[in-house]
Design an enzyme around this catalytic site. Structure first.
Site, PDB file in Angstrom:
ATOM      1  N   ASP A  74      24.107 -20.713  14.304  1.00  0.00           N
ATOM      2  CA  ASP A  74      24.113 -19.781  13.177  1.00  0.00           C
ATOM      3  C   ASP A  74      24.182 -18.351  13.695  1.00  0.00           C
ATOM      4  OD1 ASP A  74      21.410 -19.263  13.995  1.00  0.00           O
ATOM      5  OD2 ASP A  74      20.778 -20.986  12.809  1.00  0.00           O
ATOM      6  N   ASP A  76      22.944 -14.335  12.946  1.00  0.00           N
ATOM      7  CA  ASP A  76      22.024 -13.431  12.248  1.00  0.00           C
ATOM      8  C   ASP A  76      22.516 -11.999  12.394  1.00  0.00           C
ATOM      9  OD1 ASP A  76      20.455 -15.598  11.620  1.00  0.00           O
ATOM     10  OD2 ASP A  76      19.097 -15.319  13.308  1.00  0.00           O
ATOM     11  N   ASP A 162      10.934 -10.871  19.939  1.00  0.00           N
ATOM     12  CA  ASP A 162       9.954 -11.617  20.709  1.00  0.00           C
ATOM     13  C   ASP A 162      10.261 -11.673  22.202  1.00  0.00           C
ATOM     14  OD1 ASP A 162      12.177 -13.220  20.309  1.00  0.00           O
ATOM     15  OD2 ASP A 162      11.109 -14.776  19.186  1.00  0.00           O
TER      16      ASP A 162
END
Length: 462
Positions: A74, A76, A162
């Site tokens: 996917d 983003d 992160d």
């Protein structure tokens, strides 16, 4: 490093201090990303946001995977447009989330997730009429972020990422990649490292510990010592995560094509206990049947995923909870004097209830799990029409696959039963009849003769 940046949303210049970022711009000639490898729908989103005057980038895992020569599942997008502004630009957009406000731009089955640059949580302003970061962003006493709708600049957003490998931003206007935290170096070193202090970052969002082991397994990287040590210390914080969110995270862990590697890392970092507290005590011995059963299930699941076959989370969860059910069933039989069938049904309900307190498994999956478990009791019963009826059951194949793994691990009569069902599915109709006759003879049960219907006697006329 001290940078003077402009908040793209508020328009106010502010001092932004960060010694965590070392941004480098990688030109088109220095990286291998091609627009041909990017989803057409993701490109549409980027172009439209740019045309409307907003900054927009591909970010995170998709950029990381493209830089590593992998194919992202996917794409983003991150932008300085607010969620409401994104929604105004796309009729096929829906806003989701409370903890993180996101825009999902829907193109049939593909969803392009669009997030606004995240900012740092700040103290409330003196003017109480203004929305403060304490309203838009909220943390509990342990430092866990409960709400995070604080918007900021791209530099702040990068620092809020992160892992260093996920802080790379691709811009379609000039085809450059901005690497804020030496992500390319981390890829070359095959080392997964958190941005910032590991203890603080894990407290902000304990799910980052699960993401660490998942990325380490997927990308064949080593978790850096400082990031790894903090996992051992703070794994218990996963109990603060809502059970519904953990369901999605566990699917990503075990139904990704690297389930076995992920499981072994989770054992190494003591992360099974906070997710599956009833299973963890049974996995202490690496050679135990319980451990081998879970590993074989994950090997089979990985093979199916990597060969393009379908899998269901219900099968994985059924395997994770099978031996806790067996153990609880035996305890009920010993302590309450229940027969096996009643004890088994009570054990299923008890174990499921306890597990759902930790991971909220949707009913559509628990229904399938129950069928797989109950069919384990029916598969040994093959006389008469039962074997044929079993083949027609909607969950027969899943139950048979489950039995096959049990037979491989436990051997003995279970393996013989699994082999019998394997043969029964493959042979002709005549051979099936002979197998049932042979089975009946082996069990010492005489063949039943068909009943003759007795003609009813008509009452004699008086």
């Amino acid at each position: 490093m001290i940078k003077k940046v402009k908040n793209a949303l508020s328009g106010n210049a502010e001092e932004y201090h960060s010694d965590l970022l070392d941004p480098k711009v990688i030109t088109r000639a220095e990286h291998g990303i091609s627009r041909k490898d990017i989803s057409d729908n993701a490109l549409k989103v980027l172009y439209r946001l740019n045309s409307a005057g907003f900054d927009a980038y591909l970010v995170g895992g998709c950029v990381r995977d493209l830089m590593m020569g992998l194919h992202p599942k996917d794409f983003d997008v991150v932008t300085n447009a607010t969620p409401d502004e994104v929604k105004d630009l796309f009729k096929n957009c829906r806003l989701i989330g409370r903890r993180f406000r996101l825009a999902h731009v829907v193109f049939g089955r593909e969803i392009i997730e669009v997030a606004t640059f995240r900012g740092h949580h700040q103290s409330a302003p003196e003017d109480k009429s203004k929305k403060s970061a304490e309203v838009l962003g909220k943390q509990n006493q342990e430092g866990q972020i409960l709400r995070d709708n604080v918007f900021g600049s791209i530099e702040e957003d990068a620092e809020r990422r992160d892992f260093t490998v996920n802080a790379m931003y691709y811009r379609v206007t000039d085809y450059t990649v901005t690497d804020f935290a030496n992500g390319m170096q981390a890829i070359q070193n095959k080392r997964l490292e958190l941005i910032g202090d590991p203890e603080t970052r894990y407290r902000e969002d304990p799910v980052r510990m699960l993401r660490a082991v998942r990325f380490a397994a997927k990308l064949e990287m080593e978790i850096s010592p400082t990031s790894a040590d903090a996992i051992h210390e703070h794994g218990n914080l996963l109990s603060n995560i809502p059970p519904a969110r953990l369901f999605e995270e566990v699917i990503k862990l075990f139904i990704s094509g690297q389930g076995l590697k992920t499981f072994e890392l989770m054992q190494e970092y003591d992360l099974i206990q906070p997710l599956f507290p009833q299973l963890a005590p049974l996995l202490v011995d690496p050679e135990s049947r319980e451990t081998q059963f879970i590993k074989q299930m994950l090997i089979n699941t990985d093979n199916r995923i990597n060969t393009g076959q379908r899998v269901t989370p219900a099968f994985m969860y059924a395997a994770m909870l099978w031996y806790p059910i067996e153990e609880h069933c035996q305890k009920l039989m010993d302590e309450a004097g229940l027969n096996h069938f009643d004890a088994f049904n009570i054990a299923v309900n008890d174990v499921l209830h306890r597990q759902i307190q930790r991971i909220m498994i949707p009913k559509r999956f628990t229904t399938t799990m129950r069928e797989i478990w109950l069919l384990q009791l029916r598969l040994p019963k093959r006389f008469g029409r039962r074997a044929y009826q079993m083949l027609e059951h909607a969950r027969f194949r899943a139950a048979y696959d489950f039995l096959l793994i049990r037979g491989q691990i436990e051997g003995g009569t279970l393996l013989e039963l699994a082999d019998w069902w394997t043969e029964f599915q493959e042979v002709s109709a005549d051979k099936r009849k002979r197998m049932l006759v042979k089975l009946r003879e082996a069990e010492g049960s005489p063949a039943r003769r068909p009943r003759r219907r007795q003609k009813s006697k008509k009452p004699s006329a008086s």
